[in-house]
Scaffold this active site. Structure first.
Site, PDB file in Angstrom:
ATOM      1  N   ARG A 285     -10.925 -11.080  -0.044  1.00 33.48           N
ATOM      2  CA  ARG A 285     -11.823 -11.962  -0.806  1.00 33.48           C
ATOM      3  C   ARG A 285     -11.223 -13.367  -0.937  1.00 33.48           C
ATOM      4  NH1 ARG A 285     -11.411  -7.850  -5.784  1.00 33.48           N
ATOM      5  NH2 ARG A 285     -11.081  -6.487  -3.999  1.00 33.48           N
TER       6      ARG A 285
ATOM      7  N   LYS B 202       0.838  -1.203   0.000  1.00 38.77           N
ATOM      8  CA  LYS B 202       0.000   0.000   0.000  1.00 38.77           C
ATOM      9  C   LYS B 202       0.873   1.253   0.000  1.00 38.77           C
ATOM     10  CE  LYS B 202      -4.066  -1.926   2.309  1.00 38.77           C
ATOM     11  NZ  LYS B 202      -5.072  -1.635   1.278  1.00 38.77           N
TER      12      LYS B 202
END
Ligand code: BES
Ligand code: ZN
Ligand code: ZN
Length: 462
Positions: free
Chosen positions: A314, A240
């Site tokens: 996910r 990130k």
């Protein structure tokens, strides 16, 4: 903070401040009629609807705390607003207790304790047994929300997959809920390749946390709550950028909600069967990390091409959703801080929900209103399914072209590939992971959507 009950306003102890709602626009800690009072101004009484009522309750507590009031007396009978007339007094009392309790919470366990601003006790002025019971009930619920927030807020260095599992055990101590922890070896045996893939970059080994609470006949199908348990999300090799890694210790908020919802159901002895499943991993870059381009084999047998290691939630949830099949569930709800895109779509005032079932969609919206934890639907149309067909595997974990548009929907449609065997609702709670100023809640975790889910369980228990 705790609640005590007193029959009337007479003979209040000297150190207790009495709350008085006034129509003037003031907030004042003063002496009136020889009594120490907190005058709290409500200018437009007629406009207080349920949504505003939640916030009003919290605001009162924040003001009391800022005035360093330690003991506050409140008469629930003064909380009469025309737009709330249809709310029965018990429900209203429970809302007050919940909101007062969550408004009092602060995450200060890492601070050299300044107890200066702790509201220690609220004296509820009532003789009505039903109202007392509602306050007690609201208090238990509010406390559980606060435990959940405490867990979610705890830094990534302190909450690892292993310690999260320990926290789940502690959360259920003394209740009928049964906690089972799978370690890496068992996760391997079960073929949960997506969980293993994500966890590989970290020194912290993964865990799979299961909490089962059988509150009725074991043959009755349970509700399964699957919560994302990423104890820290650095993004992995797709690390990130800038400050977007800040706050990523809260990436296990969905897991914390699942754990504490089941803990609460067991404390309240709900007549319901409910299971929490929390895949717990840390997403880190390292010499052994999973890479962009790697293909993981999920427990379902479907292969997944990893196009971005930061779309890890996910992946771990896909294995949890497959594991959920084993319970032949009545309903599966997953709760996850899944995408920044959900925050882009909705702002910070509502979680996104996704389901194929219109009745469940309506039910969740209704429960959200009742809980003050709002949710709003986004589509799960079939057309989106082709976006996540893998180039070289069955599926890809983001849009196969790398497009970022509609990221919350792409994530949801990915999860749906693993949730076709039972009724399913996906809650992308990223928008409500942390509070905003106008919530009048402490900085950090909101504890949402725990109250919504508890209401769901209550509904199914009837
Ligand atoms: N945990 C994040 C999502 C998130 C972001 C939650 C901000 C709360 C606040 C998630 O794992 C993530 O990184 N998602 C990516 C997906 C992208 C790589 C397709 C995102 O949202 O940018
Ligand atoms: Zn991520
Ligand atoms: Zn994440």
């Amino acid at each position: 903070m705790k609640f005590s009950f007193i029959p009337n306003e007479k003979n209040l102890n000297k150190d207790v401040v009495l709350l008085e709602l006034t129509p003037e626009s003031i907030c004042k800690h003063t002496i009136k009629d020889n009594i120490e009072k907190l005058l709290f101004g409500i200018e437009k009484k007629d406009e207080i609807n349920q949504r505003k009522f939640f916030v009003l309750c919290r605001k009162i507590i924040q003001v009391a705390k800022s005035q360093k009031i330690k003991r506050l007396a409140i008469n629930p009978e003064y909380f009469n607003f025309p737009k709330l007339d249809n709310l029965d007094p018990k429900t209203k009392a429970q809302i007050m207790a919940e909101q007062f309790t969550i408004a009092e919470f602060e995450f200060n366990k890492f601070k050299k304790q300044s107890k200066e601003k702790t509201l220690e006790e609220i004296f509820v002025i009532t003789e009505n047994l039903e109202i007392k019971k509602s306050f007690e009930r609201g208090y238990i619920i509010g406390k559980e929300v606060n435990l959940c927030r405490d867990l979610a807020n705890t830094p990534g260095g302190d909450i690892t997959p292993k310690s999260l599992a320990q926290k789940a055990i502690e959360a259920c101590k003394g209740t009928e809920a049964k906690v089972t922890i799978f370690d890496e070896k068992k996760i391997k045996e079960l073929g949960m390749g997506a969980i293993l893939g994500v966890s590989r970059g970290s020194h912290e080994k993964p865990r799979f946390i299961i909490i089962e609470y059988w509150g009725r006949n074991k043959n009755d199908k349970p509700i399964v709550l699957a919560g994302k348990g990423v104890t820290f999300d650095s993004g992995g090799l797709n690390i990130k950028p800038g400050d977007s890694m800040n706050g990523m210790h809260l990436d296990m908020s969905g897991g914390a909600v699942a754990i504490h919802t089941v803990a609460l159901a067991s404390k309240m002895k709900l007549k319901i069967n409910v299971v929490a499943l929390v895949p717990a991993v840390e997403n880190m870059p390292g010499g052994n990390s999973y890479r962009p381009g790697d293909i993981l084999k999920s427990m379902s047998g479907k292969t997944i091409e990893v196009l971005n290691t930061d779309a890890e939630g996910r992946l771990i949830l896909s294995d949890a959703l497959t594991y959920a099949e084993k319970y032949n569930p009545e309903l599966v709800v997953d709760i996850a801080t899944l995408t920044g895109a959900a925050v882009v779509a909705l702002g910070e005032r509502a979680s996104a929900i996704f389901t194929k079932d219109k009745e469940l969609e309506d039910l969740f919206r209704e429960l959200g209103e009742e809980a003050g934890e709002y949710v709003w639907p986004l589509p799960l149309w079939e057309e989106y399914e082709e976006d996540i067909k893998g180039n070289f595997a069955d599926l890809s974990n983001i849009h196969k072209s790398g497009s970022r548009w509609g990221g919350a929907i792409e994530a949801a449609i990915f999860l749906y590939q693993f949730a076709k065997k039972y009724p399913w609702v996906h809650i992308d709670m990223a928008p409500r992971m942390i509070s905003i100023k106008s919530d009048y809640l402490a900085q950090g975790s909101t504890g949402e959507p725990l109250k919504l889910l508890f209401k769901l369980l209550e509904k199914y228990s009837k």
